[in-house]
Design a protein around this motif. Sequence first.
Motif, PDB file in Angstrom:
ATOM      1  N   SER A 110       7.297  -2.255   2.751  1.00 24.89           N
ATOM      2  CA  SER A 110       7.464  -1.384   3.910  1.00 24.89           C
ATOM      3  C   SER A 110       7.348   0.088   3.528  1.00 24.89           C
ATOM      4  O   SER A 110       6.852   0.907   4.319  1.00 24.89           O
ATOM      5  CB  SER A 110       8.815  -1.647   4.586  1.00 24.89           C
ATOM      6  OG  SER A 110       9.892  -1.361   3.700  1.00 24.89           O
ATOM      7  N   VAL A 111       7.784   0.448   2.309  1.00 25.36           N
ATOM      8  CA  VAL A 111       7.685   1.834   1.857  1.00 25.36           C
ATOM      9  C   VAL A 111       6.216   2.225   1.701  1.00 25.36           C
ATOM     10  O   VAL A 111       5.808   3.327   2.075  1.00 25.36           O
ATOM     11  CB  VAL A 111       8.438   2.035   0.524  1.00 25.36           C
ATOM     12  CG1 VAL A 111       8.336   3.486   0.064  1.00 25.36           C
ATOM     13  CG2 VAL A 111       9.897   1.631   0.670  1.00 25.36           C
ATOM     14  N   LEU A 112       5.416   1.313   1.151  1.00 22.38           N
ATOM     15  CA  LEU A 112       3.986   1.583   0.996  1.00 22.38           C
ATOM     16  C   LEU A 112       3.311   1.706   2.353  1.00 22.38           C
ATOM     17  O   LEU A 112       2.440   2.559   2.551  1.00 22.38           O
ATOM     18  CB  LEU A 112       3.331   0.483   0.163  1.00 22.38           C
ATOM     19  CG  LEU A 112       1.830   0.643  -0.114  1.00 22.38           C
ATOM     20  CD1 LEU A 112       1.538   1.953  -0.841  1.00 22.38           C
ATOM     21  CD2 LEU A 112       1.295  -0.535  -0.924  1.00 22.38           C
ATOM     22  N   GLN A 113       3.700   0.860   3.297  1.00 27.55           N
ATOM     23  CA  GLN A 113       3.115   0.938   4.635  1.00 27.55           C
ATOM     24  C   GLN A 113       3.451   2.274   5.306  1.00 27.55           C
ATOM     25  O   GLN A 113       2.600   2.884   5.955  1.00 27.55           O
ATOM     26  CB  GLN A 113       3.620  -0.231   5.485  1.00 27.55           C
ATOM     27  CG  GLN A 113       3.065  -1.579   5.043  1.00 27.55           C
ATOM     28  CD  GLN A 113       3.689  -2.740   5.780  1.00 27.55           C
ATOM     29  OE1 GLN A 113       4.814  -2.651   6.276  1.00 27.55           O
ATOM     30  NE2 GLN A 113       2.970  -3.851   5.859  1.00 27.55           N
ATOM     31  N   GLU A 114       4.696   2.741   5.133  1.00 31.72           N
ATOM     32  CA  GLU A 114       5.082   4.038   5.697  1.00 31.72           C
ATOM     33  C   GLU A 114       4.279   5.166   5.049  1.00 31.72           C
ATOM     34  O   GLU A 114       3.832   6.093   5.737  1.00 31.72           O
ATOM     35  CB  GLU A 114       6.582   4.274   5.476  1.00 31.72           C
ATOM     36  CG  GLU A 114       7.474   3.367   6.309  1.00 31.72           C
ATOM     37  CD  GLU A 114       8.934   3.501   5.924  1.00 31.72           C
ATOM     38  OE1 GLU A 114       9.248   4.338   5.037  1.00 31.72           O
ATOM     39  OE2 GLU A 114       9.772   2.760   6.488  1.00 31.72           O
TER      40      GLU A 114
END
Length: 260
Positions: free
Chosen positions: A222-226
């Motif tokens: 999720s951090v990479l997607q953000e």
Amino acid sequence: MTSVLYVYAVTRDAVTPDAEGVDGIQRFGVATVADIHAVFTSVSATEFSQDVIDRRAGDLEWLGAIGYRHQAVMMDLMKKTAIVPLRAFTLFSSEEALRSYLTDQRELLSKSLERLGGKQEWTLRIELEPAKWSEALTGRVFSLSDLQNEIAAASPGKAFLLRKKLDDEKKRASHVAEDELVGEIEQAVLAKLGCETIAESRQHREGAFPQINVLLNRDEESVLQELRDELTARYQHEGVTLALSGPWPPYTFATMNEER
């Protein structure tokens, strides 16, 4: 029937996948040396000989089926244990040859399994919209900006010649600007996630869009997607879009000697 071993991956645990093998059958073996294992399918030595593989290189249906099943096995193994993935058509002549290989490479393989445990590979592909990116170059490369200003102040005839020069200069500057862009995005990934990355330029990818491969902890997706969304918003005025894909088996980060 004379057989050879089609080997999918080296694994930390002695597991087998819940998937079809490359022969279309859910039938797998595991070769073990100490604390490392290799998952394989026994296949026909004739059907998987180098001559047959070379001859069927243009058979997209056959190659597609092999690739799909190979990938499905990898994805299932990834859910169960750490893996060092092997490329499609990694073949060994016998279990003895495979165990000998595992013995020779045990130290390297053990370190790779430790490093790759709990991680997945993701890909950030940097897509460039040609017209917008061409315009953005004048803001990134000072010499182009100066030339643009010279065109604005020139007579029509001179401006025509300068525009041709500008187009030529843009082509030369584009490679440098792309490399700088990839470097900026890679640094943003490193600052946000502190993970391993491997950047591939357009030259490395035979003309395809550049990309950054990211080795990510499973719980950081999720951090990479953000971050992808933040970077897309930052660069979209330059015609830059970031496409995120994964998770993949960590092919790019699995360094090992494949002599067998």
